[in-house]
Design a protein around this motif. Sequence first.
Motif, PDB file in Angstrom:
ATOM      1  N   GLY A   1      -3.510  50.964 -47.715  1.00 40.96           N
ATOM      2  CA  GLY A   1      -2.498  52.046 -47.422  1.00 40.96           C
ATOM      3  C   GLY A   1      -2.987  53.494 -47.779  1.00 40.96           C
ATOM      4  O   GLY A   1      -2.325  54.223 -48.082  1.00 40.96           O
ATOM      5  N   ILE A   2      -4.321  53.530 -47.176  1.00 36.94           N
ATOM      6  CA  ILE A   2      -4.591  55.040 -47.081  1.00 36.94           C
ATOM      7  C   ILE A   2      -5.058  55.510 -45.935  1.00 36.94           C
ATOM      8  O   ILE A   2      -5.489  54.805 -45.127  1.00 36.94           O
ATOM      9  CB  ILE A   2      -6.186  55.089 -48.169  1.00 36.94           C
ATOM     10  CG1 ILE A   2      -6.983  53.932 -47.607  1.00 36.94           C
ATOM     11  CG2 ILE A   2      -5.775  54.525 -49.464  1.00 36.94           C
ATOM     12  CD1 ILE A   2      -8.487  54.442 -48.217  1.00 36.94           C
TER      13      ILE A   2
ATOM     14  N   GLU B   1     -10.337  51.064 -39.974  1.00 36.08           N
ATOM     15  CA  GLU B   1      -8.951  50.987 -39.825  1.00 36.08           C
ATOM     16  C   GLU B   1      -8.400  49.669 -40.546  1.00 36.08           C
ATOM     17  O   GLU B   1      -7.330  49.741 -41.163  1.00 36.08           O
ATOM     18  CB  GLU B   1      -8.935  50.678 -38.232  1.00 36.08           C
ATOM     19  CG  GLU B   1      -9.268  51.778 -37.334  1.00 36.08           C
ATOM     20  CD  GLU B   1     -10.638  51.701 -37.171  1.00 36.08           C
ATOM     21  OE1 GLU B   1     -11.259  52.731 -36.823  1.00 36.08           O
ATOM     22  OE2 GLU B   1     -11.536  51.025 -37.488  1.00 36.08           O
ATOM     23  N   LYS B   2      -9.163  48.337 -40.555  1.00 38.65           N
ATOM     24  CA  LYS B   2      -8.552  47.429 -41.328  1.00 38.65           C
ATOM     25  C   LYS B   2      -8.523  47.832 -42.915  1.00 38.65           C
ATOM     26  O   LYS B   2      -7.794  47.230 -43.383  1.00 38.65           O
ATOM     27  CB  LYS B   2      -9.588  46.289 -41.038  1.00 38.65           C
ATOM     28  CG  LYS B   2      -9.195  45.639 -39.443  1.00 38.65           C
ATOM     29  CD  LYS B   2     -10.084  44.618 -39.144  1.00 38.65           C
ATOM     30  CE  LYS B   2      -9.793  44.242 -37.641  1.00 38.65           C
ATOM     31  NZ  LYS B   2     -11.036  43.077 -37.219  1.00 38.65           N
ATOM     32  N   PHE B   3      -9.497  48.215 -43.294  1.00 38.04           N
ATOM     33  CA  PHE B   3      -9.561  48.702 -44.816  1.00 38.04           C
ATOM     34  C   PHE B   3      -8.564  49.571 -45.138  1.00 38.04           C
ATOM     35  O   PHE B   3      -7.797  49.418 -45.994  1.00 38.04           O
ATOM     36  CB  PHE B   3     -10.959  49.097 -45.043  1.00 38.04           C
ATOM     37  CG  PHE B   3     -11.029  49.421 -46.582  1.00 38.04           C
ATOM     38  CD1 PHE B   3     -11.599  48.493 -47.292  1.00 38.04           C
ATOM     39  CD2 PHE B   3     -10.680  50.784 -47.177  1.00 38.04           C
ATOM     40  CE1 PHE B   3     -11.881  48.762 -48.782  1.00 38.04           C
ATOM     41  CE2 PHE B   3     -10.733  50.948 -48.419  1.00 38.04           C
ATOM     42  CZ  PHE B   3     -11.346  49.860 -49.142  1.00 38.04           C
TER      43      PHE B   3
ATOM     44  N   ALA C   1     -24.713  43.014 -46.093  1.00 37.48           N
ATOM     45  CA  ALA C   1     -23.413  43.589 -47.032  1.00 37.48           C
ATOM     46  C   ALA C   1     -22.618  44.968 -46.079  1.00 37.48           C
ATOM     47  O   ALA C   1     -23.198  45.298 -45.265  1.00 37.48           O
ATOM     48  CB  ALA C   1     -24.172  44.104 -48.460  1.00 37.48           C
ATOM     49  N   VAL C   2     -21.604  44.975 -46.609  1.00 34.82           N
ATOM     50  CA  VAL C   2     -20.730  46.243 -46.026  1.00 34.82           C
ATOM     51  C   VAL C   2     -20.512  46.983 -47.466  1.00 34.82           C
ATOM     52  O   VAL C   2     -20.084  46.338 -48.396  1.00 34.82           O
ATOM     53  CB  VAL C   2     -19.529  45.767 -45.451  1.00 34.82           C
ATOM     54  CG1 VAL C   2     -18.755  47.067 -44.929  1.00 34.82           C
ATOM     55  CG2 VAL C   2     -19.685  44.743 -44.420  1.00 34.82           C
ATOM     56  N   LYS C   3     -20.608  48.073 -47.387  1.00 35.55           N
ATOM     57  CA  LYS C   3     -20.522  49.033 -48.354  1.00 35.55           C
ATOM     58  C   LYS C   3     -19.584  50.164 -47.822  1.00 35.55           C
ATOM     59  O   LYS C   3     -19.615  50.778 -46.825  1.00 35.55           O
ATOM     60  CB  LYS C   3     -21.651  49.839 -48.797  1.00 35.55           C
ATOM     61  CG  LYS C   3     -21.537  50.666 -49.857  1.00 35.55           C
ATOM     62  CD  LYS C   3     -22.796  51.210 -50.571  1.00 35.55           C
ATOM     63  CE  LYS C   3     -22.954  51.656 -52.173  1.00 35.55           C
ATOM     64  NZ  LYS C   3     -22.941  50.422 -53.074  1.00 35.55           N
ATOM     65  N   ILE C   4     -18.056  50.222 -48.653  1.00 40.80           N
ATOM     66  CA  ILE C   4     -17.132  51.143 -48.512  1.00 40.80           C
ATOM     67  C   ILE C   4     -16.939  52.288 -49.461  1.00 40.80           C
ATOM     68  O   ILE C   4     -16.840  51.671 -50.742  1.00 40.80           O
ATOM     69  CB  ILE C   4     -15.886  50.565 -47.911  1.00 40.80           C
ATOM     70  CG1 ILE C   4     -16.204  49.490 -46.961  1.00 40.80           C
ATOM     71  CG2 ILE C   4     -14.955  51.397 -47.408  1.00 40.80           C
ATOM     72  CD1 ILE C   4     -15.310  48.012 -47.117  1.00 40.80           C
TER      73      ILE C   4
END
Length: 103
Positions: free
Chosen positions: A51-52, A44-46, A68-71
Motif C-alpha cells: 500500500g505504498i 508494482e506488485k510490491f 535473490a531479489v532485493k527491494i
Amino acid sequence: MKLIDIASVIRSKNSGPYELTFDVIFKDFETYGKVKATQAVSKEKFCALYGIPETDVFHLVYFDPAKAVKITIRRPIPSGALGETDVYGAQQHAPLMGMEIEI
C-alpha cells in the motif's frame, strides 16, 4: 503459489534510519530464473502489497549470483521516531510471505 513456498529466505531489515530493505532468496536457480523472467516480484506488485506509492521504492534488483531479489523502500516512519513500532525493521517482511506468485 505463494512466495514462501519457493523462497528459502524472506527477510526485512533497516537500511539506515530512513530505509527498509527486503531480501528474497530463492531455493534454486531454476525457480529464481523463472521469477526473474516473468518479473513475478515487481515494483508494482510490491507497492500494491504494501500500500505504498512507487516513488517510495528506491531499488528493486534481481541479483543473479545470490538467486535473490532485493527491494529497498522509504520507511513510513524513521527508525526510533515517535509512533514507530519496529526499530530494526525485522518484522516488515510478513506480507511478502503470502505474496501470490505466478511463474
